[in-house]
Motif scaffolding. Structure first.
Motif, PDB file in Angstrom:
ATOM      1  N   LEU A  24      37.822  53.196  43.432  1.00  0.00           N
ATOM      2  CA  LEU A  24      38.284  54.326  42.641  1.00  0.00           C
ATOM      3  C   LEU A  24      38.892  53.775  41.370  1.00  0.00           C
ATOM      4  CD1 LEU A  24      39.077  57.337  42.224  1.00  0.00           C
ATOM      5  CD2 LEU A  24      41.218  56.776  43.410  1.00  0.00           C
ATOM      6  N   LEU A  25      38.326  54.167  40.244  1.00  0.00           N
ATOM      7  CA  LEU A  25      38.920  53.818  38.959  1.00  0.00           C
ATOM      8  C   LEU A  25      39.688  55.028  38.476  1.00  0.00           C
ATOM      9  CD1 LEU A  25      35.965  52.032  37.138  1.00  0.00           C
ATOM     10  CD2 LEU A  25      37.890  51.000  38.336  1.00  0.00           C
ATOM     11  N   SER A  26      40.939  54.856  38.225  1.00  0.00           N
ATOM     12  CA  SER A  26      41.741  55.974  37.741  1.00  0.00           C
ATOM     13  C   SER A  26      42.424  55.570  36.446  1.00  0.00           C
ATOM     14  CB  SER A  26      42.765  56.412  38.787  1.00  0.00           C
ATOM     15  OG  SER A  26      43.680  55.360  39.035  1.00  0.00           O
ATOM     16  N   GLY A  27      42.708  56.551  35.649  1.00  0.00           N
ATOM     17  CA  GLY A  27      43.380  56.315  34.383  1.00  0.00           C
ATOM     18  C   GLY A  27      43.328  57.578  33.556  1.00  0.00           C
ATOM     19  N   GLU A  28      44.067  57.571  32.477  1.00  0.00           N
ATOM     20  CA  GLU A  28      44.099  58.742  31.616  1.00  0.00           C
ATOM     21  C   GLU A  28      42.752  58.956  30.958  1.00  0.00           C
ATOM     22  OE1 GLU A  28      47.386  59.158  29.014  1.00  0.00           O
ATOM     23  OE2 GLU A  28      48.766  58.210  30.416  1.00  0.00           O
ATOM     24  N   TRP A  29      42.503  60.213  30.581  1.00  0.00           N
ATOM     25  CA  TRP A  29      41.271  60.568  29.913  1.00  0.00           C
ATOM     26  C   TRP A  29      41.142  59.727  28.647  1.00  0.00           C
ATOM     27  CZ3 TRP A  29      39.506  62.426  25.275  1.00  0.00           C
ATOM     28  CH2 TRP A  29      38.197  62.911  25.279  1.00  0.00           C
ATOM     29  N   GLY A  30      39.957  59.149  28.461  1.00  0.00           N
ATOM     30  CA  GLY A  30      39.689  58.385  27.250  1.00  0.00           C
ATOM     31  C   GLY A  30      40.101  56.923  27.292  1.00  0.00           C
TER      32      GLY A  30
END
Length: 75
Positions: A24-30
């Motif tokens: 799962l790669l997560s992070g803020e949009w952009g």
């Protein structure tokens, strides 16, 4: 750089004999999650692996996420 270390760790995981779970790669949009997959990881793994990329944006149940995964893997 941080980008190359991330790619190296993902490649290492993909080469595990018996990996457990999913990535799962997560992070803020952009922040570059999709770019990382499409331009770095796919090129590195294209000879030996299939990359399935699904978005869980708006998914509210685990059963629906399984449906997304099943539909993606039938391509």
């Amino acid at each position: 750089t941080i980008l190359m270390k991330t790619v190296e760790e993902l490649v290492y995981y993909c080469h595990e004999c018996e990996p457990v779970g999913a990535l799962l790669l997560s992070g803020e949009w952009g922040c570059g999650k999709t770019y990382l997959i499409e331009h770095n990881l796919k090129d590195t793994l294209k000879e030996n692996f299939y990359i399935l990329r699904i978005s869980l944006f708006g998914v509210t149940s685990i059963s629906f996420s399984f449906t997304l995964l099943k539909n993606s893997s039938s391509l």
